[in-house]
Design a protein around this motif. Structure first.
Motif, PDB file in Angstrom:
ATOM      1  N   ASP A  14     -74.499 -59.210  34.436  1.00 53.76           N
ATOM      2  CA  ASP A  14     -73.445 -58.392  35.063  1.00 53.76           C
ATOM      3  C   ASP A  14     -72.066 -58.773  34.515  1.00 53.76           C
ATOM      4  O   ASP A  14     -71.250 -57.902  34.187  1.00 53.76           O
ATOM      5  CB  ASP A  14     -73.475 -58.575  36.585  1.00 53.76           C
ATOM      6  CG  ASP A  14     -74.792 -58.092  37.180  1.00 53.76           C
ATOM      7  OD1 ASP A  14     -75.482 -57.294  36.506  1.00 53.76           O
ATOM      8  OD2 ASP A  14     -75.137 -58.517  38.285  1.00 53.76           O
ATOM      9  N   ASN A  15     -71.809 -60.094  34.409  1.00 51.63           N
ATOM     10  CA  ASN A  15     -70.518 -60.552  33.861  1.00 51.63           C
ATOM     11  C   ASN A  15     -70.340 -60.065  32.426  1.00 51.63           C
ATOM     12  O   ASN A  15     -69.244 -59.650  32.024  1.00 51.63           O
ATOM     13  CB  ASN A  15     -70.441 -62.089  33.850  1.00 51.63           C
ATOM     14  CG  ASN A  15     -70.355 -62.658  35.246  1.00 51.63           C
ATOM     15  OD1 ASN A  15     -70.157 -61.911  36.196  1.00 51.63           O
ATOM     16  ND2 ASN A  15     -70.520 -63.968  35.362  1.00 51.63           N
ATOM     17  N   GLY A  16     -71.409 -60.152  31.648  1.00 51.31           N
ATOM     18  CA  GLY A  16     -71.349 -59.752  30.238  1.00 51.31           C
ATOM     19  C   GLY A  16     -71.011 -58.276  30.103  1.00 51.31           C
ATOM     20  O   GLY A  16     -70.166 -57.890  29.281  1.00 51.31           O
ATOM     21  N   ALA A  29     -69.449 -56.394  32.318  1.00 54.12           N
ATOM     22  CA  ALA A  29     -68.057 -56.180  32.772  1.00 54.12           C
ATOM     23  C   ALA A  29     -67.074 -56.565  31.670  1.00 54.12           C
ATOM     24  O   ALA A  29     -66.090 -55.846  31.402  1.00 54.12           O
ATOM     25  CB  ALA A  29     -67.802 -56.997  34.040  1.00 54.12           C
ATOM     26  N   GLN A  30     -67.334 -57.693  30.989  1.00 51.23           N
ATOM     27  CA  GLN A  30     -66.453 -58.155  29.913  1.00 51.23           C
ATOM     28  C   GLN A  30     -66.440 -57.156  28.747  1.00 51.23           C
ATOM     29  O   GLN A  30     -65.375 -56.823  28.202  1.00 51.23           O
ATOM     30  CB  GLN A  30     -66.923 -59.533  29.420  1.00 51.23           C
ATOM     31  CG  GLN A  30     -66.018 -60.167  28.384  1.00 51.23           C
ATOM     32  CD  GLN A  30     -64.666 -60.590  28.973  1.00 51.23           C
ATOM     33  OE1 GLN A  30     -64.623 -61.278  29.985  1.00 51.23           O
ATOM     34  NE2 GLN A  30     -63.575 -60.149  28.351  1.00 51.23           N
ATOM     35  N   PHE A  31     -67.644 -56.695  28.355  1.00 56.23           N
ATOM     36  CA  PHE A  31     -67.732 -55.723  27.257  1.00 56.23           C
ATOM     37  C   PHE A  31     -66.929 -54.464  27.591  1.00 56.23           C
ATOM     38  O   PHE A  31     -66.222 -53.908  26.738  1.00 56.23           O
ATOM     39  CB  PHE A  31     -69.191 -55.338  26.985  1.00 56.23           C
ATOM     40  CG  PHE A  31     -70.014 -56.444  26.362  1.00 56.23           C
ATOM     41  CD1 PHE A  31     -69.438 -57.441  25.587  1.00 56.23           C
ATOM     42  CD2 PHE A  31     -71.397 -56.471  26.533  1.00 56.23           C
ATOM     43  CE1 PHE A  31     -70.204 -58.448  25.010  1.00 56.23           C
ATOM     44  CE2 PHE A  31     -72.169 -57.478  25.952  1.00 56.23           C
ATOM     45  CZ  PHE A  31     -71.574 -58.464  25.200  1.00 56.23           C
ATOM     46  N   MET A  53     -64.378 -54.160  29.659  1.00 53.18           N
ATOM     47  CA  MET A  53     -62.943 -54.452  29.656  1.00 53.18           C
ATOM     48  C   MET A  53     -62.407 -54.514  28.235  1.00 53.18           C
ATOM     49  O   MET A  53     -61.357 -53.952  27.903  1.00 53.18           O
ATOM     50  CB  MET A  53     -62.684 -55.803  30.349  1.00 53.18           C
ATOM     51  CG  MET A  53     -62.386 -55.665  31.826  1.00 53.18           C
ATOM     52  SD  MET A  53     -62.360 -57.230  32.713  1.00 53.18           S
ATOM     53  CE  MET A  53     -61.865 -58.426  31.544  1.00 53.18           C
ATOM     54  N   ASP A  54     -63.133 -55.226  27.358  1.00 53.41           N
ATOM     55  CA  ASP A  54     -62.690 -55.384  25.974  1.00 53.41           C
ATOM     56  C   ASP A  54     -62.646 -54.025  25.262  1.00 53.41           C
ATOM     57  O   ASP A  54     -61.744 -53.745  24.475  1.00 53.41           O
ATOM     58  CB  ASP A  54     -63.629 -56.346  25.226  1.00 53.41           C
ATOM     59  CG  ASP A  54     -63.483 -57.775  25.736  1.00 53.41           C
ATOM     60  OD1 ASP A  54     -62.495 -58.049  26.452  1.00 53.41           O
ATOM     61  OD2 ASP A  54     -64.372 -58.602  25.438  1.00 53.41           O
ATOM     62  N   TRP A  55     -63.642 -53.177  25.580  1.00 52.55           N
ATOM     63  CA  TRP A  55     -63.687 -51.871  24.937  1.00 52.55           C
ATOM     64  C   TRP A  55     -62.530 -50.990  25.422  1.00 52.55           C
ATOM     65  O   TRP A  55     -61.898 -50.291  24.624  1.00 52.55           O
ATOM     66  CB  TRP A  55     -65.033 -51.170  25.206  1.00 52.55           C
ATOM     67  CG  TRP A  55     -65.198 -49.940  24.385  1.00 52.55           C
ATOM     68  CD1 TRP A  55     -65.089 -48.642  24.787  1.00 52.55           C
ATOM     69  CD2 TRP A  55     -65.454 -49.910  22.974  1.00 52.55           C
ATOM     70  NE1 TRP A  55     -65.272 -47.799  23.731  1.00 52.55           N
ATOM     71  CE2 TRP A  55     -65.498 -48.547  22.595  1.00 52.55           C
ATOM     72  CE3 TRP A  55     -65.643 -50.873  21.990  1.00 52.55           C
ATOM     73  CZ2 TRP A  55     -65.745 -48.130  21.290  1.00 52.55           C
ATOM     74  CZ3 TRP A  55     -65.894 -50.459  20.694  1.00 52.55           C
ATOM     75  CH2 TRP A  55     -65.929 -49.113  20.347  1.00 52.55           C
ATOM     76  N   GLU A  82     -59.626 -52.015  26.459  1.00 48.41           N
ATOM     77  CA  GLU A  82     -58.403 -52.557  25.846  1.00 48.41           C
ATOM     78  C   GLU A  82     -58.270 -52.073  24.405  1.00 48.41           C
ATOM     79  O   GLU A  82     -57.210 -51.622  23.966  1.00 48.41           O
ATOM     80  CB  GLU A  82     -58.496 -54.084  25.896  1.00 48.41           C
ATOM     81  CG  GLU A  82     -57.246 -54.849  25.519  1.00 48.41           C
ATOM     82  CD  GLU A  82     -56.077 -54.568  26.456  1.00 48.41           C
ATOM     83  OE1 GLU A  82     -54.936 -54.625  25.964  1.00 48.41           O
ATOM     84  OE2 GLU A  82     -56.311 -54.279  27.643  1.00 48.41           O
TER      85      GLU A  82
END
Ligand code: E4P
Length: 214
Positions: free
Chosen positions: A199-201, A203-205, A207-209, A211
């Motif tokens: 789930d964290n992974g 969410a991070q992907f 967010m980065d995308w 941005e």
């Protein structure tokens, strides 16, 4: 390894069956009572939803009564397996039912000796109760390991259904122990495919995308 669903809840069965993860279903009188619906109606609905074996338990404690119930239940669908308690009367019933081609699941097994008796009597499946053994400080997983060794050593045909599964560790350990099947409560099943780092992974992907694509 096969996964059975240890539930009579139609919505749970539909959800997890939709992922192609359900090889069969097990019920017991407690699980049926929880649904508050007619036994025969619920079992027939489950049998129509799931291709694999569906266990439905007898209520009688006498051999004749078990055999009569089993003969009736077995007519409800082609994929019925009749669940029989691990008693002397139950072993006699399994012996009779095996001869007439009715599949059985001997339930409430807590020792290698009991599993061996059930397998010798002709049980299609034997169900050691992992969680309930753990509850009294005895390793349920060790029982599964030893049952598998005994079945293999003597070429006995019964398959092990690891029952009374309470957590992810039980599922993983019964798989490593060589259980043919684990029957898993509907509430536990979704936890098998989730992990907080997944789930964290994600969410991070995301967010980065977001941005990057501004
Ligand atoms: C299934 O065959 C068993 O009846 C079931 O797994 C028992 O689970 P419990 O010990 O959590 O009641």
């Amino acid at each position: 390894m096969k996964f059975f669903l240890d539930t009579a809840n139609i919505e749970e069965i539909k959800r997890i069956n939709g992922l192609g993860l359900v090889d069969g279903v097990t019920t017991n009188p407690t699980i049926i009572a929880r649904e508050g619906r007619d036994f025969e109606t619920v079992i027939k609905e489950i049998c129509a939803l799931v291709e694999g074996p569906v266990s439905a338990e007898v209520i009688s404690l006498e051999t004749d009564g078990m055999v009569n119930e089993a003969r009736e239940i077995a007519q409800w669908a082609d994929n019925i397996v009749v669940k029989i308690p691990m008693t002397e009367a139950g072993l006699a019933a399994v012996h009779i039912l095996n001869k007439v081609g009715i599949k059985t699941n001997v339930t409430l097994i807590f020792s290698v000796a009991q599993g061996l008796m059930a397998a010798k009597a002709g049980a299609t499946y034997i169900s050691p109760f992992v969680g309930r053994l753990d509850d009294i400080g005895v390793s349920g997983i060790n029982l599964v390991v030893e049952l598998r060794q005994v079945l293999d050593k003597y070429g006995l045909k019964s398959e092990i259904i690891a029952a009374s599964i309470r957590n992810i560790e039980h599922v993983e350990a019964t798989a490593l122990a060589g259980s043919h099947i684990a029957t898993i409560p509907g509430s536990l099943f979704p936890k098998l495919w989730t992990h907080p780092l997944t789930d964290n992974g994600i969410a991070q992907f995301m967010m980065d995308w977001a941005e990057f694509s501004k």
